[in-house]
Design a protein around this motif. Structure first.
Motif, PDB file in Angstrom:
ATOM      1  N   VAL A   1     -19.895  35.109  -5.019  1.00  0.00           N
ATOM      2  CA  VAL A   1     -18.762  36.023  -5.193  1.00  0.00           C
ATOM      3  C   VAL A   1     -18.840  36.576  -6.613  1.00  0.00           C
ATOM      4  N   ASN A   2     -18.930  37.874  -6.728  1.00  0.00           N
ATOM      5  CA  ASN A   2     -19.168  38.523  -8.017  1.00  0.00           C
ATOM      6  C   ASN A   2     -18.028  39.496  -8.319  1.00  0.00           C
ATOM      7  N   VAL A   3     -17.395  39.332  -9.473  1.00  0.00           N
ATOM      8  CA  VAL A   3     -16.243  40.158  -9.844  1.00  0.00           C
ATOM      9  C   VAL A   3     -16.581  40.976 -11.091  1.00  0.00           C
ATOM     10  N   LEU A   4     -16.374  42.279 -10.990  1.00  0.00           N
ATOM     11  CA  LEU A   4     -16.555  43.181 -12.137  1.00  0.00           C
ATOM     12  C   LEU A   4     -15.241  43.910 -12.370  1.00  0.00           C
ATOM     13  N   ASP A   5     -14.629  43.700 -13.530  1.00  0.00           N
ATOM     14  CA  ASP A   5     -13.326  44.285 -13.840  1.00  0.00           C
ATOM     15  C   ASP A   5     -13.502  45.465 -14.795  1.00  0.00           C
ATOM     16  N   GLY A   6     -13.019  46.639 -14.374  1.00  0.00           N
ATOM     17  CA  GLY A   6     -13.127  47.833 -15.194  1.00  0.00           C
ATOM     18  C   GLY A   6     -12.447  47.706 -16.538  1.00  0.00           C
ATOM     19  N   GLU A   7     -11.430  46.839 -16.627  1.00  0.00           N
ATOM     20  CA  GLU A   7     -10.717  46.659 -17.894  1.00  0.00           C
ATOM     21  C   GLU A   7     -11.572  45.919 -18.925  1.00  0.00           C
ATOM     22  N   ASP A   8     -12.626  45.258 -18.471  1.00  0.00           N
ATOM     23  CA  ASP A   8     -13.488  44.505 -19.389  1.00  0.00           C
ATOM     24  C   ASP A   8     -14.674  45.324 -19.877  1.00  0.00           C
ATOM     25  N   LEU A   9     -14.785  46.540 -19.371  1.00  0.00           N
ATOM     26  CA  LEU A   9     -15.949  47.355 -19.721  1.00  0.00           C
ATOM     27  C   LEU A   9     -15.627  48.311 -20.875  1.00  0.00           C
ATOM     28  N   TYR A  10     -16.277  48.106 -21.987  1.00  0.00           N
ATOM     29  CA  TYR A  10     -16.140  49.009 -23.136  1.00  0.00           C
ATOM     30  C   TYR A  10     -17.551  49.410 -23.563  1.00  0.00           C
TER      31      TYR A  10
ATOM     32  N   TYR B   1     -27.083  49.301 -19.040  1.00  0.00           N
ATOM     33  CA  TYR B   1     -26.225  48.505 -18.161  1.00  0.00           C
ATOM     34  C   TYR B   1     -26.350  48.969 -16.709  1.00  0.00           C
ATOM     35  N   THR B   2     -26.577  50.259 -16.507  1.00  0.00           N
ATOM     36  CA  THR B   2     -26.765  50.785 -15.155  1.00  0.00           C
ATOM     37  C   THR B   2     -27.968  50.129 -14.488  1.00  0.00           C
ATOM     38  N   ASP B   3     -29.069  50.031 -15.219  1.00  0.00           N
ATOM     39  CA  ASP B   3     -30.275  49.390 -14.677  1.00  0.00           C
ATOM     40  C   ASP B   3     -30.031  47.898 -14.447  1.00  0.00           C
ATOM     41  N   GLU B   4     -29.321  47.262 -15.371  1.00  0.00           N
ATOM     42  CA  GLU B   4     -29.033  45.836 -15.229  1.00  0.00           C
ATOM     43  C   GLU B   4     -28.147  45.568 -14.005  1.00  0.00           C
ATOM     44  N   LEU B   5     -27.179  46.461 -13.779  1.00  0.00           N
ATOM     45  CA  LEU B   5     -26.291  46.300 -12.643  1.00  0.00           C
ATOM     46  C   LEU B   5     -27.058  46.440 -11.327  1.00  0.00           C
ATOM     47  N   ARG B   6     -27.954  47.401 -11.267  1.00  0.00           N
ATOM     48  CA  ARG B   6     -28.764  47.594 -10.056  1.00  0.00           C
ATOM     49  C   ARG B   6     -29.602  46.338  -9.767  1.00  0.00           C
TER      50      ARG B   6
ATOM     51  N   PRO C   1     -16.877  53.403 -15.618  1.00  0.00           N
ATOM     52  CA  PRO C   1     -17.579  54.676 -15.820  1.00  0.00           C
ATOM     53  C   PRO C   1     -18.250  55.157 -14.531  1.00  0.00           C
ATOM     54  N   GLU C   2     -18.155  56.440 -14.292  1.00  0.00           N
ATOM     55  CA  GLU C   2     -18.687  57.012 -13.055  1.00  0.00           C
ATOM     56  C   GLU C   2     -20.173  56.732 -12.889  1.00  0.00           C
ATOM     57  N   GLU C   3     -20.901  56.681 -13.998  1.00  0.00           N
ATOM     58  CA  GLU C   3     -22.348  56.459 -13.920  1.00  0.00           C
ATOM     59  C   GLU C   3     -22.702  55.128 -13.263  1.00  0.00           C
ATOM     60  N   LEU C   4     -21.802  54.158 -13.357  1.00  0.00           N
ATOM     61  CA  LEU C   4     -22.106  52.841 -12.797  1.00  0.00           C
ATOM     62  C   LEU C   4     -22.004  52.815 -11.272  1.00  0.00           C
ATOM     63  N   PHE C   5     -21.374  53.817 -10.695  1.00  0.00           N
ATOM     64  CA  PHE C   5     -21.274  53.843  -9.235  1.00  0.00           C
ATOM     65  C   PHE C   5     -22.581  54.288  -8.580  1.00  0.00           C
ATOM     66  N   HIS C   6     -23.455  54.924  -9.351  1.00  0.00           N
ATOM     67  CA  HIS C   6     -24.733  55.378  -8.784  1.00  0.00           C
ATOM     68  C   HIS C   6     -25.609  54.204  -8.342  1.00  0.00           C
ATOM     69  N   PRO C   7     -25.825  53.190  -9.199  1.00  0.00           N
ATOM     70  CA  PRO C   7     -26.633  52.057  -8.728  1.00  0.00           C
ATOM     71  C   PRO C   7     -25.964  51.288  -7.591  1.00  0.00           C
ATOM     72  N   ILE C   8     -24.623  51.239  -7.605  1.00  0.00           N
ATOM     73  CA  ILE C   8     -23.913  50.556  -6.524  1.00  0.00           C
ATOM     74  C   ILE C   8     -24.179  51.265  -5.196  1.00  0.00           C
TER      75      ILE C   8
ATOM     76  N   ALA D   1      -2.219  62.302  -2.031  1.00  0.00           N
ATOM     77  CA  ALA D   1      -1.923  61.755  -3.363  1.00  0.00           C
ATOM     78  C   ALA D   1      -3.034  60.859  -3.886  1.00  0.00           C
ATOM     79  N   LEU D   2      -3.932  60.429  -3.021  1.00  0.00           N
ATOM     80  CA  LEU D   2      -4.977  59.497  -3.418  1.00  0.00           C
ATOM     81  C   LEU D   2      -6.211  60.243  -3.912  1.00  0.00           C
ATOM     82  N   ARG D   3      -6.947  59.602  -4.774  1.00  0.00           N
ATOM     83  CA  ARG D   3      -8.190  60.200  -5.245  1.00  0.00           C
ATOM     84  C   ARG D   3      -9.192  60.262  -4.084  1.00  0.00           C
ATOM     85  N   LYS D   4     -10.204  61.044  -4.263  1.00  0.00           N
ATOM     86  CA  LYS D   4     -11.244  61.134  -3.243  1.00  0.00           C
ATOM     87  C   LYS D   4     -11.965  59.791  -3.134  1.00  0.00           C
ATOM     88  N   PRO D   5     -12.494  59.476  -1.959  1.00  0.00           N
ATOM     89  CA  PRO D   5     -13.220  58.207  -1.813  1.00  0.00           C
ATOM     90  C   PRO D   5     -14.386  58.127  -2.802  1.00  0.00           C
ATOM     91  N   LEU D   6     -14.644  56.932  -3.294  1.00  0.00           N
ATOM     92  CA  LEU D   6     -15.780  56.741  -4.195  1.00  0.00           C
ATOM     93  C   LEU D   6     -17.092  57.040  -3.477  1.00  0.00           C
TER      94      LEU D   6
END
Length: 312
Positions: A130-139, A148-153, A177-184, A232-237
Motif C-alpha cells: 500500500v503506497n501513499v503519496l500526499d500532494g501536501e508533502d510535495l515541494y 522525481y518523475t523518472d523515480e516515480l515511474r 504537479p501536473e507533470e507527475l501524472f504523466h508517469p502514473i 462544478a468538478l474539475r475534469k477527470p485526471l
C-alpha cells in the motif's frame, strides 16, 4: 382431415414439451454447477504473499465494509461497488482499477481508501504493498521535478512487477504537479494491474453550495445524481476510471460514524451517551445537515471512550 389435424397438434405439443423439458434440464444443471467461477486466485498474486488476503475473501470483505462502514454516500459507494465487482477479478491480467474521489474534507474519502487497504492486505495501510503519496508533502523545485518523475515511474513499475494487487493512494491531488501524472498514466496504460485512488477536496465549496440548493428545492440526498455536480468538478485526471462524489452528512449519519468507532474500540455501551452529546451540541440546518465531519465525530467518540466523560 381430422386425423391429420390431430397428428399436427400432437406434434406441436410434443415439440413444446421437449423444449420445456430441455430448458428445465439446463436450469437444473446450472443450479448444480453454479455460476461461472472467477478465474483469479491467490496464486495470481503470489508476489503479494504473505500479506495479501485471499482473493475471494478480499472481494467479499471489501464490498461488506463499503456497504456497512461508510454512511450517507450513495454517489460514492454504489458506483464503487459496481466497479469493484466488475473489474477486481481482472487485476491479475494487468487491467488496473482507477478511482477519483471528490468531496469536502471529512466525508469519507480517506476512510474509503483505508477500508480498501484493510480488505486487501492483513496489515492494511501499513502493508508494503500500500503506497501513499500526499500532494501536501510535495515541494519540488523545477530542476528536481524531472528526476522525481523518472523515480516515480520506476517506483510504480517496481511495485507492480512484484505485486499486481498493489494499492496506490494519491491524496490532495490538486496539489500534485501536473507533470507527475504523466508517469502514473504511462504505468496504468501499460497493463501492469494495481488499484489507483486519487482524492481531492478541490471544488468543495461549490459542491456544498449545490448540495444546499438541491435540498432547498426538495431534492433528498438519495435522489441526487452525479450530473447535478459534474459542472462544478474539475475534469477527470484521466480518460479512464470511475469518479466518486462524497457529500456533506446528516447528524444521523454522523451518529453511525461514532457507533462504528465505539464498536471497534469495544465501548458500544457508550453509544447512547455519545449520541446524546452529538444531538445536543452539533449545529444543524433545517434539513438536518451539518458542516461537522465524520473525522471530528470519531475524535469525540475516542475522547469519550478513553476518558469515560460524555460532558463534551
Amino acid at each position: 382431415m381430422n386425423i391429420r389435424v390431430g397428428i399436427m397438434r400432437l406434434a406441436m405439443f410434443l415439440n413444446w414439451f421437449m423444449t420445456l423439458y430441455w430448458t428445465w434440464l439446463m436450469c437444473m444443471h446450472y443450479l448444480e454447477k453454479g455460476p461461472p467461477t472467477i478465474t483469479t486466485t491467490t496464486d495470481d498474486f503470489i508476489g503479494c504473499k504473505p500479506d495479501a488476503i485471499d482473493f475471494r475473501t478480499s472481494l467479499s470483505r471489501m464490498i461488506w465494509k463499503l456497504n456497512t462502514k461508510i454512511h450517507g454516500q450513495p454517489l460514492a459507494i454504489r458506483p464503487a461497488i459496481r466497479l469493484i465487482k466488475k473489474n477486481f477479478r481482472f487485476l491479475s491480467t494487468g487491467s488496473p482499477i482507477i478511482i477519483e474521489l471528490y468531496g469536502p474534507p471529512g466525508t469519507g474519502k480517506s476512510y474509503f481508501c483505508e477500508l480498501l487497504a484493510e480488505s486487501m492486505f492483513y496489515n492494511g495501510l501499513k502493508s508494503e504493498f500500500v503506497n501513499v503519496l500526499d500532494g501536501e508533502d510535495l515541494y519540488l523545485q523545477d530542476e528536481k521535478l524531472s528526476l522525481y518523475t523518472d523515480e516515480l515511474r520506476d517506483y510504480l513499475r517496481g511495485n507492480l512487477t512484484k505485486c499486481k494487487k498493489s494499492l496506490f493512494i494519491f491524496k490532495h491531488t490538486e496539489k500534485i504537479p501536473e507533470e507527475l501524472f504523466h508517469p502514473i498514466q504511462d504505468i496504468m496504460l501499460s497493463k501492469m494491474g494495481g488499484i489507483f485512488l486519487f482524492t481531492t477536496t478541490e471544488s468543495s465549496p461549490i459542491v456544498s453550495q449545490i448540495y444546499a440548493h438541491l435540498l432547498k428545492q426538495g431534492t433528498e440526498k438519495g435522489q441526487m445524481n452525479f450530473k447535478h455536480y459534474e459542472p462544478a468538478l474539475r475534469k477527470p485526471l484521466f480518460n479512464i476510471g470511475e469518479r466518486l462524489l462524497f457529500l456533506p452528512m446528516t447528524v444521523n449519519e454522523l451518529k453511525m460514524c461514532a457507533v462504528d468507532e465505539l464498536a471497534q474500540m469495544g465501548h458500544i455501551f457508550l453509544t447512547d451517551c455519545v449520541t446524546e452529546s452529538i444531538y445536543k451540541r452539533i449545529p444543524v440546518d433545517k434539513f438536518g445537515y451539518t458542516n461537522i465531519t465524520c473525522k471530528e465525530i470519531i475524535q469525540v467518540a475516542r475522547y469519550v471512550a478513553i476518558y469515560g466523560n460524555c460532558d463534551i
